[in-house]
Design a protein around this motif. Sequence first.
Motif, short mmCIF file in Angstrom:
data_model
loop_
_atom_site.label_atom_id
_atom_site.label_comp_id
_atom_site.label_asym_id
_atom_site.label_seq_id
_atom_site.Cartn_x
_atom_site.Cartn_y
_atom_site.Cartn_z
N SER A 96 0.82 -1.21 0.00
CA SER A 96 0.00 0.00 0.00
C SER A 96 0.85 1.26 0.00
CB SER A 96 -0.94 0.01 1.21
OG SER A 96 -0.19 -0.10 2.42
N HIS A 97 2.03 1.16 0.59
CA HIS A 97 3.05 2.22 0.54
C HIS A 97 4.27 1.59 -0.12
CE1 HIS A 97 5.21 5.76 2.65
NE2 HIS A 97 6.07 5.21 1.80
N PRO A 98 4.49 1.81 -1.41
CA PRO A 98 5.59 1.13 -2.11
C PRO A 98 6.97 1.50 -1.53
CG PRO A 98 4.02 2.02 -3.67
CD PRO A 98 3.67 2.60 -2.34
N TYR A 99 7.82 0.50 -1.46
CA TYR A 99 9.18 0.68 -0.97
C TYR A 99 10.16 -0.14 -1.81
CZ TYR A 99 7.44 2.20 3.72
OH TYR A 99 6.83 2.84 4.78
N VAL A 100 11.42 0.26 -1.75
CA VAL A 100 12.56 -0.62 -2.02
C VAL A 100 13.42 -0.52 -0.76
CG1 VAL A 100 14.62 -1.06 -3.39
CG2 VAL A 100 12.50 -0.34 -4.52
N ILE A 101 13.68 -1.66 -0.13
CA ILE A 101 14.39 -1.66 1.15
C ILE A 101 15.67 -2.50 1.02
CG2 ILE A 101 14.25 -2.20 3.61
CD1 ILE A 101 11.18 -2.06 3.34
N ASP A 102 16.80 -1.88 1.30
CA ASP A 102 18.09 -2.57 1.32
C ASP A 102 18.54 -2.70 2.77
OD1 ASP A 102 17.94 -2.42 -1.41
OD2 ASP A 102 19.54 -0.95 -1.65
N THR A 103 18.85 -3.92 3.19
CA THR A 103 19.15 -4.14 4.62
C THR A 103 20.39 -4.98 4.82
OG1 THR A 103 16.83 -3.93 5.28
CG2 THR A 103 18.28 -5.13 6.77
N ARG A 104 21.26 -4.49 5.69
CA ARG A 104 22.43 -5.24 6.15
C ARG A 104 22.12 -5.74 7.56
NH1 ARG A 104 26.73 -2.52 7.50
NH2 ARG A 104 28.36 -3.62 6.35
N ILE A 105 22.43 -7.01 7.82
CA ILE A 105 22.27 -7.58 9.16
C ILE A 105 23.59 -8.22 9.57
CG2 ILE A 105 21.05 -9.26 10.58
CD1 ILE A 105 18.65 -8.96 8.77
N LEU A 106 24.07 -7.87 10.77
CA LEU A 106 25.35 -8.37 11.24
C LEU A 106 25.17 -9.08 12.57
CD1 LEU A 106 25.83 -5.10 10.11
CD2 LEU A 106 28.04 -6.23 9.77
N LEU A 107 25.78 -10.25 12.68
CA LEU A 107 25.65 -11.08 13.89
C LEU A 107 26.82 -10.85 14.84
CD1 LEU A 107 24.56 -14.49 12.30
CD2 LEU A 107 23.09 -12.70 13.24
N ASN A 108 26.56 -11.12 16.13
CA ASN A 108 27.63 -11.05 17.12
C ASN A 108 28.19 -12.44 17.39
OD1 ASN A 108 25.80 -12.35 18.80
ND2 ASN A 108 25.33 -10.54 20.03
N ASP A 109 29.05 -12.56 18.38
CA ASP A 109 29.71 -13.84 18.67
C ASP A 109 28.73 -14.94 19.08
OD1 ASP A 109 32.30 -13.02 18.15
OD2 ASP A 109 32.60 -12.26 20.18
N GLU A 110 27.60 -14.53 19.62
CA GLU A 110 26.60 -15.51 20.06
C GLU A 110 25.60 -15.87 18.96
OE1 GLU A 110 27.30 -12.68 22.12
OE2 GLU A 110 28.80 -14.03 22.99
N GLY A 111 25.80 -15.34 17.75
CA GLY A 111 24.88 -15.61 16.67
C GLY A 111 23.60 -14.81 16.75
N LYS A 112 23.60 -13.76 17.55
CA LYS A 112 22.45 -12.87 17.68
C LYS A 112 22.63 -11.66 16.77
CE LYS A 112 20.42 -15.19 21.04
NZ LYS A 112 19.09 -15.84 20.87
N VAL A 113 21.52 -11.06 16.38
CA VAL A 113 21.57 -9.88 15.51
C VAL A 113 22.05 -8.68 16.32
CG1 VAL A 113 20.23 -8.27 14.13
CG2 VAL A 113 19.78 -10.73 13.96
N ALA A 114 23.24 -8.21 16.01
CA ALA A 114 23.83 -7.07 16.71
C ALA A 114 23.49 -5.75 16.04
CB ALA A 114 25.34 -7.22 16.80
N THR A 115 23.40 -5.78 14.70
CA THR A 115 23.21 -4.55 13.94
C THR A 115 22.28 -4.80 12.76
OG1 THR A 115 25.46 -3.83 14.49
CG2 THR A 115 24.38 -2.70 12.67
N VAL A 116 21.33 -3.90 12.58
CA VAL A 116 20.48 -3.87 11.40
C VAL A 116 20.58 -2.46 10.83
CG1 VAL A 116 18.15 -4.14 10.45
CG2 VAL A 116 18.86 -5.54 12.41
#
Length: 270
Positions: A96-116
Motif C-alpha cells: 500500500s506504501h511502495p518501498y525498495v528496502i536494502d538491509t544489512r544484518i550483522l551477527l555477534n559472537d553468540e549468533g544474535k543480531v547485533a546490527t540492522v
Amino acid sequence: MVFSTLLVGAALASSVSAACTRAQLQDLTVAYIKAQTSGDPKQLPLAANVSYLENDAMLDISKGVLSQKVTVDFNRSLYDTTQCATFTELSAATNSHPYVIDTRILLNDEGKVATVQSLVADAGDWVFDAKSQLSWTQKEKWDTIPEGKRDTRAVLQAAGDLYLDSWTDSNVKVPYGTPCARLEGGSYTGSSNANANTCKMPKFPEDFKIKNRRYIIDEELGGLDIFNDFPFIDKQKPNGTASGNFIRVEGGMIRYIHETTICTTKGCGR
C-alpha cells in the motif's frame, strides 16, 4: 559528533562476529523477510543491545519500517560468511506504501543480531519507481558462480571501489562487463544490444570522495553491496546522503549495478 560516534559504534559491533555457515545466514534472511512481512522484529534473533539504523539515523527497532507489515514482491540476498552478515534487497511495489528496502544484518559472537542497517526508499527518493525496479530486477540472472570461476573477496571489493571512485575521476579504469546494466532507483540503463555497456558513469561536475563505505561480500553469488555516504546528489546534505550500490561481478567484470539513494527533499532537490 554524536551521530558519527553512533555510526562508528555500529561499525565496531559489526566487525566482531563468530564463524557462521551459509545455511545459518540463509535462515537469518528467511527470518528477516518474515519479520518484515509480519511487522514483527522479534522474528529475528535479536541481541539485547541491537543497533538499528534507518537511512543512517538511529531508531528504536520497534518504531522503524521493520515494525510495519510490508508486502514483499521480490527479494535477493547476499551471504557473507567471513563477516557473519547478510544483505537483502526487498522490492515492495504492490505494498500500500511502495518501498525498495536494502538491509544489512550483522551477527555477534553468540549468533544474535547485533546490527540492522536499512536504506528505506520510497516516493521522492532518487528516481524512485518501485514498479519499474521490480520489473527489471526480476529479469536479471544472479545465478551461483561455479566454484572454479569465483572471484576472491578482494577482486569483488576492488570492482565496487573502482566504480565508486570513477564518479569523480575519469582516469579510473572500471572493470565493466559486456553487457553491463545499471538499475538506478527505477531507471534502467539496459540495452537489447548484447555488446552494450550502459553502466559507465559520467564524471560529476564536482570533486568528492565516497566515504563511510560498508561492505557485504558473497563470493558464491559474485555479489557485493556497499552502503556509503553519497555527496553532491542531495542539495540539503552536500557532505553525503545515505546510499547503497548492489553489484554483481562475473569473471572480474561488473554485470549489474543497483543504486538506492535517499533524498531529504523530492528528487534530492534536483
